[in-house]
Design a protein around this motif. Sequence first.
Motif, PDB file in Angstrom:
ATOM      1  N   SER A   1       0.834  -1.217   0.000  1.00  0.00           N
ATOM      2  CA  SER A   1       0.000   0.000   0.000  1.00  0.00           C
ATOM      3  C   SER A   1       0.861   1.255   0.000  1.00  0.00           C
ATOM      4  O   SER A   1       0.498   2.268   0.609  1.00  0.00           O
TER       5      SER A   1
ATOM      6  N   PHE B   1      -0.734   4.597  -0.548  1.00  0.00           N
ATOM      7  CA  PHE B   1      -1.803   5.015   0.366  1.00  0.00           C
ATOM      8  C   PHE B   1      -1.262   6.092   1.308  1.00  0.00           C
ATOM      9  O   PHE B   1      -0.248   5.899   1.979  1.00  0.00           O
TER      10      PHE B   1
ATOM     11  N   VAL C   1      -5.842   1.411   6.079  1.00  0.00           N
ATOM     12  CA  VAL C   1      -5.732   0.659   4.826  1.00  0.00           C
ATOM     13  C   VAL C   1      -6.909  -0.305   4.682  1.00  0.00           C
ATOM     14  O   VAL C   1      -7.472  -0.470   3.595  1.00  0.00           O
TER      15      VAL C   1
ATOM     16  N   TYR D   1      -7.095  -0.352  -1.294  1.00  0.00           N
ATOM     17  CA  TYR D   1      -5.928  -0.985  -0.687  1.00  0.00           C
ATOM     18  C   TYR D   1      -6.239  -2.029   0.382  1.00  0.00           C
ATOM     19  O   TYR D   1      -5.315  -2.663   0.904  1.00  0.00           O
TER      20      TYR D   1
ATOM     21  N   CYS E   1      -4.539  -5.402   0.403  1.00  0.00           N
ATOM     22  CA  CYS E   1      -3.177  -5.585   0.917  1.00  0.00           C
ATOM     23  C   CYS E   1      -3.205  -6.264   2.282  1.00  0.00           C
ATOM     24  O   CYS E   1      -2.394  -7.153   2.571  1.00  0.00           O
TER      25      CYS E   1
END
Length: 270
Positions: A209, A212, A242, A248, A251
């Motif tokens: 990520s 992010f 996240v 994301y 992830c």
Amino acid sequence: MRARKLCLNAVCALSVYLVTASCWAAGAPSGQTRSLADALGSADAEHEVRQLRGDRYDVFVESFTVTATPVLLKDGGIFLDGWRVGYSGQHAAAFVHDADGRTYAAYFDAERGKVISFGDVGGRIHPAIEGWARRFGPPVDIILKADPAARAPANLPQATAATPSPGEQVELRKVAASIWNGSLAASWNMNAEVGDILGTVTHEIMECSAAFNLVPKPVGWVPGWSYVTKSALSIVAYVTGVSRDRQYKGCVNSAAANWRSAIEMASADI
């Protein structure tokens, strides 16, 4: 003797996979899966494992379209589990190859609501297979495939790594709960090995990520459980952020699935 030779060849293939899996994954496009064929590494090894599984091989391999992170067990064996894409709770399988050539395998039969286990010593399920099977809840059917006279694995000495203090274990559990859930985290022994895995999982989530930016990333990642305990607050905040992001959250989900067996084996000291 033939079965032992097959097992030894298969464990060699899996040993190569264990060493190369992280490199393979690092170079794979996002979302690509690792199949059982990838894990076995060659058509010959696949044929040998097919012989060991007999007429149940097709059912077994259908539950292995994705593989998790391989686990090197304390007795020298290799544990690998997998599942069918999108059905990790309904179609899943696992197997262990011991260093001395014995093999164990199991798959979850969703229609029967049971875990079917192959390969044992005198009716004993391998501890790693048993630990994996608990996540499905139902009883286990055992199909004898191994030599009843084979000796059980020897108990290895306990690891000498420093042990997290009770307060540090609380912090590790918070991080585990943010990645998996509170119920699973509460059931795990927060030892040093579990903490080290949490550090690795945290790093994988951060790498996955990388773009992010809605929540600050934990600063200065280093391997080991000590970093996790000292950075638990920022790790939990980041993982939570996240997990809530549509783009994301995969992830976190992927890392949790790939490392669940490894962390369960570490918790159980297998």
